[in-house]
Design a protein around this motif. Structure first.
Motif, PDB file in Angstrom:
ATOM      1  N   ASP A  90       0.573  -3.689   0.088  1.00 41.52           N
ATOM      2  CA  ASP A  90       0.116  -3.720  -1.395  1.00 41.52           C
ATOM      3  C   ASP A  90      -1.298  -3.996  -1.693  1.00 41.52           C
ATOM      4  N   VAL A  91      -1.539  -5.288  -0.977  1.00 45.88           N
ATOM      5  CA  VAL A  91      -2.702  -5.536  -1.392  1.00 45.88           C
ATOM      6  C   VAL A  91      -4.072  -4.605  -0.957  1.00 45.88           C
ATOM      7  N   ILE A  92      -3.554  -4.215   0.433  1.00 50.46           N
ATOM      8  CA  ILE A  92      -4.584  -3.126   1.093  1.00 50.46           C
ATOM      9  C   ILE A  92      -4.802  -2.099  -0.057  1.00 50.46           C
ATOM     10  N   GLN A  93      -3.885  -1.583  -0.574  1.00 48.55           N
ATOM     11  CA  GLN A  93      -3.796  -0.414  -1.298  1.00 48.55           C
ATOM     12  C   GLN A  93      -4.524  -0.701  -2.652  1.00 48.55           C
ATOM     13  N   ARG A  94      -4.413  -2.024  -2.939  1.00 43.05           N
ATOM     14  CA  ARG A  94      -4.885  -2.293  -4.310  1.00 43.05           C
ATOM     15  C   ARG A  94      -6.545  -2.745  -4.196  1.00 43.05           C
ATOM     16  N   VAL A  95      -6.808  -3.267  -2.995  1.00 44.71           N
ATOM     17  CA  VAL A  95      -8.203  -3.779  -2.807  1.00 44.71           C
ATOM     18  C   VAL A  95      -9.261  -2.754  -2.414  1.00 44.71           C
ATOM     19  N   ILE A  96      -8.626  -1.873  -1.293  1.00 38.72           N
ATOM     20  CA  ILE A  96      -9.496  -0.849  -0.926  1.00 38.72           C
ATOM     21  C   ILE A  96      -8.721   0.532  -1.337  1.00 38.72           C
ATOM     22  N   PRO A  97      -8.501   1.077  -2.540  1.00 35.88           N
ATOM     23  CA  PRO A  97      -7.690   1.962  -2.985  1.00 35.88           C
ATOM     24  C   PRO A  97      -8.281   3.623  -2.288  1.00 35.88           C
ATOM     25  N   ASP A  98      -9.603   3.318  -1.785  1.00 31.59           N
ATOM     26  CA  ASP A  98      -9.916   4.858  -1.342  1.00 31.59           C
ATOM     27  C   ASP A  98      -9.325   5.053   0.136  1.00 31.59           C
ATOM     28  N   LYS A  99      -8.680   4.018   0.611  1.00 31.67           N
ATOM     29  CA  LYS A  99      -8.298   4.345   1.998  1.00 31.67           C
ATOM     30  C   LYS A  99      -6.555   4.957   1.946  1.00 31.67           C
ATOM     31  N   PRO A 100      -6.501   5.930   2.328  1.00 32.45           N
ATOM     32  CA  PRO A 100      -5.059   6.291   2.123  1.00 32.45           C
ATOM     33  C   PRO A 100      -4.158   5.307   3.037  1.00 32.45           C
ATOM     34  N   LEU A 101      -3.042   4.891   2.597  1.00 32.56           N
ATOM     35  CA  LEU A 101      -2.071   4.086   3.019  1.00 32.56           C
ATOM     36  C   LEU A 101      -0.637   4.914   3.208  1.00 32.56           C
ATOM     37  N   HIS A 102      -0.397   5.142   4.401  1.00 33.41           N
ATOM     38  CA  HIS A 102       1.074   6.061   4.348  1.00 33.41           C
ATOM     39  C   HIS A 102       2.312   5.142   4.930  1.00 33.41           C
ATOM     40  N   PHE A 103       3.251   5.290   4.238  1.00 29.04           N
ATOM     41  CA  PHE A 103       4.606   4.127   4.465  1.00 29.04           C
ATOM     42  C   PHE A 103       5.564   5.203   4.513  1.00 29.04           C
ATOM     43  N   THR A 104       6.098   5.276   5.555  1.00 27.21           N
ATOM     44  CA  THR A 104       7.486   5.823   5.921  1.00 27.21           C
ATOM     45  C   THR A 104       8.356   5.002   6.672  1.00 27.21           C
ATOM     46  N   GLN A 105       9.327   4.463   6.089  1.00 30.19           N
ATOM     47  CA  GLN A 105      10.202   3.478   6.526  1.00 30.19           C
ATOM     48  C   GLN A 105      11.272   4.021   7.807  1.00 30.19           C
ATOM     49  N   PHE A 106      11.191   3.591   9.003  1.00 30.15           N
ATOM     50  CA  PHE A 106      12.048   3.838   9.935  1.00 30.15           C
ATOM     51  C   PHE A 106      13.193   2.769   9.614  1.00 30.15           C
ATOM     52  N   ILE A 107      14.321   3.103   9.721  1.00 29.87           N
ATOM     53  CA  ILE A 107      15.607   2.395   9.196  1.00 29.87           C
ATOM     54  C   ILE A 107      15.711   1.281  10.395  1.00 29.87           C
ATOM     55  N   SER A 108      16.361   0.346   9.949  1.00 32.26           N
ATOM     56  CA  SER A 108      16.362  -1.178  10.821  1.00 32.26           C
ATOM     57  C   SER A 108      17.774  -1.011  11.235  1.00 32.26           C
ATOM     58  N   SER A 109      18.807  -0.241  10.814  1.00 29.93           N
ATOM     59  CA  SER A 109      20.141  -0.083  11.426  1.00 29.93           C
ATOM     60  C   SER A 109      20.009   0.829  12.576  1.00 29.93           C
ATOM     61  N   MET A 110      20.251   0.320  13.812  1.00 31.38           N
ATOM     62  CA  MET A 110      20.041   1.194  14.965  1.00 31.38           C
ATOM     63  C   MET A 110      21.127   1.923  15.592  1.00 31.38           C
ATOM     64  N   ASP A 111      22.209   1.512  15.112  1.00 36.05           N
ATOM     65  CA  ASP A 111      23.518   2.126  16.033  1.00 36.05           C
ATOM     66  C   ASP A 111      24.541   2.731  14.998  1.00 36.05           C
ATOM     67  N   ASP A 112      24.148   2.984  13.884  1.00 39.56           N
ATOM     68  CA  ASP A 112      25.023   3.905  13.097  1.00 39.56           C
ATOM     69  C   ASP A 112      25.169   5.279  13.384  1.00 39.56           C
ATOM     70  N   ALA A 113      26.243   6.083  13.047  1.00 41.06           N
ATOM     71  CA  ALA A 113      26.331   7.506  13.382  1.00 41.06           C
ATOM     72  C   ALA A 113      24.987   8.072  13.014  1.00 41.06           C
ATOM     73  N   TRP A 114      24.508   7.945  11.915  1.00 39.10           N
ATOM     74  CA  TRP A 114      23.399   8.764  11.305  1.00 39.10           C
ATOM     75  C   TRP A 114      21.930   8.188  11.745  1.00 39.10           C
ATOM     76  N   SER A 115      21.798   6.938  12.559  1.00 39.70           N
ATOM     77  CA  SER A 115      20.640   6.279  12.770  1.00 39.70           C
ATOM     78  C   SER A 115      19.725   7.224  13.447  1.00 39.70           C
ATOM     79  N   ARG A 116      19.846   8.010  14.432  1.00 41.16           N
ATOM     80  CA  ARG A 116      19.156   8.978  15.078  1.00 41.16           C
ATOM     81  C   ARG A 116      18.486  10.052  14.210  1.00 41.16           C
ATOM     82  N   GLY A 117      19.458  10.646  13.604  1.00 41.11           N
ATOM     83  CA  GLY A 117      18.897  11.574  12.747  1.00 41.11           C
ATOM     84  C   GLY A 117      18.049  11.071  11.537  1.00 41.11           C
ATOM     85  N   ALA A 118      18.332  10.014  11.059  1.00 43.35           N
ATOM     86  CA  ALA A 118      17.447   9.509   9.998  1.00 43.35           C
ATOM     87  C   ALA A 118      16.038   9.201  10.601  1.00 43.35           C
ATOM     88  N   VAL A 119      15.966   8.468  11.818  1.00 42.34           N
ATOM     89  CA  VAL A 119      14.856   8.328  12.343  1.00 42.34           C
ATOM     90  C   VAL A 119      14.082   9.521  12.695  1.00 42.34           C
TER      91      VAL A 119
END
Ligand code: SF4
Length: 392
Positions: free
Chosen positions: A111-140
């Protein structure tokens, strides 16, 4: 002790010590884009496949000044350093940033980076942290595709199956060579300072990977291995320290106390190089497999998985390396490690495995006090050794 060929080692050390200078020089030389990623799970192959230079943004050694007012003092040193680097212009060389991890402190720094240097794109895509649910692989797999779109947008280059497969191959080869050094160390045939091994891993996070691989190969070709491990030294495993490397001075200090580090699970160590990306099949799905597999190979406190845990991994790996004790290195205020640590300590305690916690800070090292603590710890292990040698 072995020596690494100094001429080959020098450029690796320079890049590890000053990744921004390396990226700036690379950019001038190639005219390419430099994309910064943040630890610990972004697959650099995705950026490499566009022709840009993927660089894992490192903690800077610079004293934190401007960044002090941008994040609370109780954030870890890595994230406070990121905020400082953004505020002081140290991140200027980067054309964009990518992030898939969601440690609260890291998100604060983003957030700080985005605020301080807004001209640099910052892409966030959250890799889920629950690794062994039935849906984990599909979600990742979905998130890998989402990140693919973000990387393509930032670079203007489409990542094809062919380009990604080629990048996977290049990174796998680099990891394989790095693992050779770690394997030699574990078996006692390589005895180099832990700080030198850290240079090899850290430089791989920031350098052009093909250039890095060529230098690693050259180092290996010129390496004289030992016939056996030095027996008088106490064999230790280094554990913990996420996102940023422990200071080389701390590693040197440990080794000055008659210690040899035989293995580790540090991010700037075994954790980073533990797992290859499957080379066959859909390369995007392979990146998802890599993410899931890595937590099986070296479990992480930032992930949740019912069928693997860090403490069991640690006990198994000690048996494999013959380490006589564990030093846990914890960056101050690293919440995931703080929360997990009691579990590690309990498990090691139940097995009578000596363990020592050392907390690290960006601001410095209380060298003499740490030295005394380590010497006491080493003495305890030596006594344990002597007891085991006594006849029953
Ligand atoms: S995992 Fe720990 S070291 Fe990494 S950003 Fe989070 S708090 Fe900091």
């Amino acid at each position: 002790m072995n020596t690494l060929d100094p001429t080959t080692f020098a450029p690796l050390e320079r890049a590890a010590q000053d990744p921004v200078a390396y990226a700036t020089e690379w950019k001038e030389r190639t005219g390419g884009l430099v994309i910064g990623s943040f630890p610990m799970n972004f697959p650099s192959e995705l950026v490499h496949a566009t022709g840009a230079l993927p660089v894992i943004v490192q903690e800077s050694r610079t004293t934190i000044t401007e960044g002090r007012s941008l994040l609370p003092e109780f954030y870890c040193s890595y994230t406070r350093s990121l905020a400082d680097q953004a505020a002081t212009g140290e991140l200027e060389v980067f054309d964009a940033f990518v992030l898939v991890d969601h440690c609260v402190q890291l998100l604060g720094a983003a957030d700080v980076i985005q605020r301080v240097i807004p001209d640099k794109p910052l892409h966030f895509t959250q890799f889920i942290s629950s690794m062994d649910d039935a849906w984990s692989r599909g979600a990742v797999e979905e998130k890998v595709q989402a990140m693919r779109a973000e990387v393509e947008e930032s670079t203007g280059v489409t990542v094809t199956d062919e380009s990604l497969t080629a990048s996977i191959r290049v990174f796998n080869e680099n990891r394989r060579l790095l693992r050779e050094f770690f394997d030699l160390r574990r078996t006692g045939r390589l005895h180099i300072p832990a700080s030198a091994l850290q240079v090899l891993v850290k430089s791989s996070m920031v350098m052009d990977i093909t250039e890095h691989t060529a230098l690693l190969q050259q180092l290996l070709d010129r390496l004289d291995t030992l016939s056996s491990a030095p027996e008088h030294l106490v064999r230790l495993h280094l554990s913990g320290h996420f996102c940023a490397p422990p200071r080389p001075e701390l590693l040197n200090l440990l080794e000055e106390c008659d210690v040899v580090i035989v293995n580790d699970d540090l991010y700037h160590g075994s954790r980073y190089i533990s797992t290859d990306v499957p080379k066959d099949g859909d390369p995007f799905a392979a990146l998802a497999s890599w993410y899931l597999d890595r937590n099986v190979n070296v479990p992480c406190a930032t992930r949740v998985q019912l069928d693997v845990d860090w403490q069991s991994y640690l006990v198994d790996t000690l048996a494999d390396s013959g380490a006589e004790g564990v030093v846990t290195l914890q960056a101050k205020f690293c919440e995931p490690l703080m929360l997990y640590y009691p579990e590690l300590r309990r498990t090691l305690g139940e097995r009578d495995i000596p363990e020592l916690l050392i907390e690290t800070e960006h601001e410095g090292l209380a060298a003499e006090s740490i030295r005394t603590t380590i010497e006491t710890f080493v003495e305890r292990i030596r006594r344990q050794r002597s007891k085991q040698l006594l006849p029953a």
